[in-house]
Design a protein around this motif. Structure first.
Motif, PDB file in Angstrom:
ATOM      1  N   ARG A  54       0.839  -1.211   0.000  1.00 18.23           N
ATOM      2  CA  ARG A  54       0.000   0.000   0.000  1.00 18.23           C
ATOM      3  C   ARG A  54       0.875   1.262   0.000  1.00 18.23           C
ATOM      4  O   ARG A  54       0.535   2.270  -0.612  1.00 18.23           O
ATOM      5  CB  ARG A  54      -0.919  -0.025   1.217  1.00 18.23           C
ATOM      6  N   LYS A  55       2.013   1.203   0.677  1.00 17.34           N
ATOM      7  CA  LYS A  55       2.890   2.376   0.762  1.00 17.34           C
ATOM      8  C   LYS A  55       3.473   2.725  -0.610  1.00 17.34           C
ATOM      9  O   LYS A  55       3.671   3.901  -0.935  1.00 17.34           O
ATOM     10  CB  LYS A  55       4.020   2.135   1.773  1.00 17.34           C
ATOM     11  N   ILE A  56       3.758   1.691  -1.439  1.00 17.00           N
ATOM     12  CA  ILE A  56       4.241   1.947  -2.802  1.00 17.00           C
ATOM     13  C   ILE A  56       3.157   2.658  -3.611  1.00 17.00           C
ATOM     14  O   ILE A  56       3.418   3.643  -4.313  1.00 17.00           O
ATOM     15  CB  ILE A  56       4.666   0.637  -3.504  1.00 17.00           C
ATOM     16  N   LEU A  57       1.912   2.160  -3.504  1.00 21.32           N
ATOM     17  CA  LEU A  57       0.803   2.777  -4.231  1.00 21.32           C
ATOM     18  C   LEU A  57       0.582   4.217  -3.779  1.00 21.32           C
ATOM     19  O   LEU A  57       0.354   5.112  -4.602  1.00 21.32           O
ATOM     20  CB  LEU A  57      -0.472   1.955  -4.029  1.00 21.32           C
ATOM     21  N   THR A  58       0.669   4.448  -2.479  1.00 15.02           N
ATOM     22  CA  THR A  58       0.528   5.810  -1.943  1.00 15.02           C
ATOM     23  C   THR A  58       1.646   6.698  -2.477  1.00 15.02           C
ATOM     24  O   THR A  58       1.407   7.856  -2.856  1.00 15.02           O
ATOM     25  CB  THR A  58       0.557   5.784  -0.400  1.00 15.02           C
ATOM     26  N   GLY A  59       2.865   6.149  -2.518  1.00 15.68           N
ATOM     27  CA  GLY A  59       4.018   6.903  -3.031  1.00 15.68           C
ATOM     28  C   GLY A  59       3.852   7.285  -4.482  1.00 15.68           C
ATOM     29  O   GLY A  59       4.173   8.411  -4.886  1.00 15.68           O
ATOM     30  N   VAL A 113      -6.924   0.495 -11.144  1.00  9.33           N
ATOM     31  CA  VAL A 113      -7.956  -0.175 -11.951  1.00  9.33           C
ATOM     32  C   VAL A 113      -7.582  -0.105 -13.428  1.00  9.33           C
ATOM     33  O   VAL A 113      -7.695  -1.088 -14.169  1.00  9.33           O
ATOM     34  CB  VAL A 113      -9.350   0.464 -11.705  1.00  9.33           C
ATOM     35  N   ALA A 114      -7.101   1.060 -13.868  1.00  7.10           N
ATOM     36  CA  ALA A 114      -6.717   1.231 -15.280  1.00  7.10           C
ATOM     37  C   ALA A 114      -5.505   0.373 -15.626  1.00  7.10           C
ATOM     38  O   ALA A 114      -5.498  -0.334 -16.646  1.00  7.10           O
ATOM     39  CB  ALA A 114      -6.431   2.705 -15.560  1.00  7.10           C
ATOM     40  N   ILE A 115      -4.472   0.406 -14.786  1.00  2.00           N
ATOM     41  CA  ILE A 115      -3.251  -0.368 -15.044  1.00  2.00           C
ATOM     42  C   ILE A 115      -3.562  -1.868 -15.110  1.00  2.00           C
ATOM     43  O   ILE A 115      -2.974  -2.607 -15.893  1.00  2.00           O
ATOM     44  CB  ILE A 115      -2.174  -0.079 -13.970  1.00  2.00           C
ATOM     45  N   ASP A 116      -4.511  -2.298 -14.296  1.00  2.00           N
ATOM     46  CA  ASP A 116      -4.876  -3.718 -14.225  1.00  2.00           C
ATOM     47  C   ASP A 116      -5.405  -4.240 -15.568  1.00  2.00           C
ATOM     48  O   ASP A 116      -5.401  -5.445 -15.830  1.00  2.00           O
ATOM     49  CB  ASP A 116      -5.934  -3.913 -13.133  1.00  2.00           C
ATOM     50  N   LYS A 117      -5.862  -3.326 -16.437  1.00  2.00           N
ATOM     51  CA  LYS A 117      -6.448  -3.734 -17.723  1.00  2.00           C
ATOM     52  C   LYS A 117      -5.412  -3.782 -18.855  1.00  2.00           C
ATOM     53  O   LYS A 117      -5.770  -3.998 -20.009  1.00  2.00           O
ATOM     54  CB  LYS A 117      -7.571  -2.762 -18.111  1.00  2.00           C
ATOM     55  N   LEU A 118      -4.135  -3.566 -18.523  1.00  2.00           N
ATOM     56  CA  LEU A 118      -3.094  -3.459 -19.554  1.00  2.00           C
ATOM     57  C   LEU A 118      -3.104  -4.655 -20.512  1.00  2.00           C
ATOM     58  O   LEU A 118      -3.070  -4.493 -21.727  1.00  2.00           O
ATOM     59  CB  LEU A 118      -1.717  -3.307 -18.898  1.00  2.00           C
ATOM     60  N   ASP A 119      -3.155  -5.883 -19.963  1.00  2.00           N
ATOM     61  CA  ASP A 119      -3.104  -7.089 -20.797  1.00  2.00           C
ATOM     62  C   ASP A 119      -4.317  -7.189 -21.722  1.00  2.00           C
ATOM     63  O   ASP A 119      -4.236  -7.757 -22.811  1.00  2.00           O
ATOM     64  CB  ASP A 119      -3.037  -8.350 -19.926  1.00  2.00           C
ATOM     65  N   LYS A 120      -5.451  -6.652 -21.275  1.00  2.00           N
ATOM     66  CA  LYS A 120      -6.694  -6.804 -22.042  1.00  2.00           C
ATOM     67  C   LYS A 120      -6.871  -5.718 -23.102  1.00  2.00           C
ATOM     68  O   LYS A 120      -7.348  -5.990 -24.201  1.00  2.00           O
ATOM     69  CB  LYS A 120      -7.898  -6.782 -21.081  1.00  2.00           C
ATOM     70  N   THR A 142      -0.385  -3.692  -9.885  1.00  2.67           N
ATOM     71  CA  THR A 142      -1.821  -3.498 -10.118  1.00  2.67           C
ATOM     72  C   THR A 142      -2.652  -4.093  -8.976  1.00  2.67           C
ATOM     73  O   THR A 142      -3.861  -3.911  -8.938  1.00  2.67           O
ATOM     74  CB  THR A 142      -2.270  -4.138 -11.451  1.00  2.67           C
ATOM     75  N   LEU A 143      -2.001  -4.807  -8.084  1.00  6.67           N
ATOM     76  CA  LEU A 143      -2.722  -5.419  -6.969  1.00  6.67           C
ATOM     77  C   LEU A 143      -3.056  -4.338  -5.945  1.00  6.67           C
ATOM     78  O   LEU A 143      -2.169  -3.703  -5.387  1.00  6.67           O
ATOM     79  CB  LEU A 143      -1.855  -6.517  -6.336  1.00  6.67           C
ATOM     80  N   ALA A 144      -4.351  -4.128  -5.717  1.00  6.65           N
ATOM     81  CA  ALA A 144      -4.753  -3.033  -4.822  1.00  6.65           C
ATOM     82  C   ALA A 144      -5.947  -3.427  -3.964  1.00  6.65           C
ATOM     83  O   ALA A 144      -6.861  -2.652  -3.742  1.00  6.65           O
ATOM     84  CB  ALA A 144      -5.097  -1.804  -5.655  1.00  6.65           C
ATOM     85  N   ARG A 145      -5.948  -4.675  -3.464  1.00  7.56           N
ATOM     86  CA  ARG A 145      -7.111  -5.173  -2.726  1.00  7.56           C
ATOM     87  C   ARG A 145      -7.323  -4.395  -1.431  1.00  7.56           C
ATOM     88  O   ARG A 145      -6.385  -4.092  -0.709  1.00  7.56           O
ATOM     89  CB  ARG A 145      -6.991  -6.668  -2.455  1.00  7.56           C
ATOM     90  N   GLY A 146      -8.572  -4.052  -1.149  1.00  2.49           N
ATOM     91  CA  GLY A 146      -8.942  -3.425   0.120  1.00  2.49           C
ATOM     92  C   GLY A 146      -8.115  -2.213   0.480  1.00  2.49           C
ATOM     93  O   GLY A 146      -7.617  -2.117   1.590  1.00  2.49           O
TER      94      GLY A 146
END
Length: 452
Positions: free
Chosen positions: A183-188, A204-211, A287-291
């Motif tokens: 979470r700290k990386i995502l916040t950074g 959410v956007a990055i998670d769709k890269l493969d698709k 891209t993992l950002a659960r909860g």
């Protein structure tokens, strides 16, 4: 009237229960190998404990329990005529069914704080209830299997939980990928590009890269309100490739001015460096950002590699489990195994051990009273030796008794008629091959032990 079952619930027959117990027993035995202890909490909690902990949507999905006795006694006719469901529920109901295992665990820790030895390592496997709309794979009653360590900030707890995950799925024979983030990386990242309020949209956007590809990801980020400059800063992160170390080095360059982000990189580097011994693949996935609203440090998710089943386990670090009950500052880290999804994965890959699904190992055929009296002491000896044995209760046609053995998938039957009794032996028949052998009770027990 034909009986029915409540929507969103299921019956589990003997075969399903054997499979589920195999899953429960496997996970339980691994937790205990690592020093975790089991607790249970009541199915009912006070609404005071449950309400306001899961957000507005969660509150709507709580199953509330009507007060016993005359629950209308404290309600005026005017209140009834207004038909305000939420207000009436607060008058009619003081209790609800638990929605998850986390909030009851937090309540347990606060109530039993003086008895607990910190750090406290707990596991819990119990059903939870949600008044959700039933659909495929979503039930109103289902099991959760959680493990948590509270009262310790050490990252060795994260390392140990990853080892537990690896051990569990190695025992199941399921190849998995463990994805890790922080979470700290995502916040950074959000800090560095000046979009702290957009972190969920970004992930959410990055998670769709493969698709959808890089151009469409960037277009979506633009729609979410990010500037071209901010999107340009994100490109090294969106296109992140290489080994875990290479990924961390790339992110470190981007986050060098974010103290929080660099702390997240340091934590992730430590966890990854300690886990080279895993059988499972472990990969850093930004891209993992659960909860996001719940977790404060490491976050992880487990996916099966050989069947498309989505997440089958996940968890992370949280800093304030008990703060909701007025006891702030207690850090913890936990994981939850998705029992129903693991059940489906083991079914899809046909990975249940044969002996985990067998009820009895041997059925004694009932030829009559005299033969039964001869067999009962032998059956008792077999059970004392740990062999699952049963006697057909009725002296009925042989064909019917054999059909019973086949229907229950009992691999062996024992026959003891006049000739066997005169010889002090029994006949053991292999139901799969049809082979038969006349054995003494001692030889029978030895033979059945070899078959296990």
């Amino acid at each position: 009237m034909k009986p029915t079952i409540v929507k969103g619930t299921r019956d589990f027959g003997p075969v399903e229960m054997a499979k589920r117990n195999y899953i429960f027993n496997t996970i339980r035995s691994v937790y205990e190998l690592y020093g975790f202890q089991q607790i249970e909490t009541p199915a009912q909690e006070t609404l005071q404990t449950l309400m306001g902990k899961y957000g507005e949507e969660g509150d709507k999905l709580l199953f509330k329990i009507l007060n016993s006795g005359d629950f209308l006694s404290k309600t005026t006719d005017e209140e009834l005529s207004q038909r305000n469901a939420l207000r009436l529920a607060s008058k009619f109901c003081e209790k609800g069914l638990r929605y998850d295992l986390t909030v009851p665990f937090a309540r347990y820790v606060v109530m039993h704080r003086e008895e607990l030895q910190l750090p406290f390592k707990r596991y819990q496997v119990q059903p939870v209830w949600r008044a959700d709309r039933p659909q495929k794979g979503r039930y109103r009653e289902f099991y959760q299997f959680d493990g948590d360590v509270v009262g310790s900030d050490s990252l060795l707890n994260e390392v140990e939980l990853m080892q537990i995950v690896d051990t569990v799925f190695t025992r199941f024979g399921v190849r998995v990928e463990i994805k890790i983030n922080n979470r700290k990386i995502l916040t950074g990242i959000a800090e560095v590009i000046g979009a702290a309020d957009k972190i969920v949209d970004i992930t959410v956007a990055i998670d769709k890269l493969d698709k959808i590809g890089i151009d469409n990801v960037n277009a979506e980020l633009r729609e979410d309100g990010l500037t071209d400059e901010q999107i340009a800063l994100l490109q090294p992160i969106i296109l992140l490739e290489g080994t875990n170390d290479e990924k961390l080095n790339t992110i470190a360059q981007v986050l060098k001015d974010s103290e929080t982000g660099m702390k997240g990189i340091e934590e992730t580097r430590f966890i990854l460096s300690m886990l080279n011994c895993l059988h499972s693949s472990l990969s850093l996935d930004l891209t993992l950002a659960r909860g996001l609203s719940y977790y404060t440090g490491a976050i992880f998710e487990v996916k099966a590699l050989d069947t498309p089943m989505g997440s089958i386990s996940g968890g992370g670090r949280y800093d304030n489990l008990t703060g909701i009950f007025g006891m702030p500052g207690l850090s913890g880290v936990g994981i939850s195994f998705g029992v129903d999804r693991i059940y489906d994965v083991l079914n899809a890959l046909d990975l249940y051990p044969k002996d985990s699904l067998t009820t009895s190992q041997v059925l004694f055929i009932n030829f009559g009273e005299k033969e039964t009296a001869y067999c009962l002491p032998i059956i008792a000896q077999m059970r004392q030796a740990g062999i699952r044995a049963e006697l057909y209760p009725d002296s009925t046609k042989m064909k019917k008794q054999m059909s019973y053995a086949n229907a229950k998938q009992i691999p062996f039957v024992v026959l003891a008629g006049e000739s066997e009794m005169n010889a002090g032996k029994v006949t053991l028949k292999n139901m799969e091959t049809g082979e038969q052998a006349m054995l003494s009770p001692e030889e029978l027990i030895k033979e059945m032990k070899n078959e296990r």
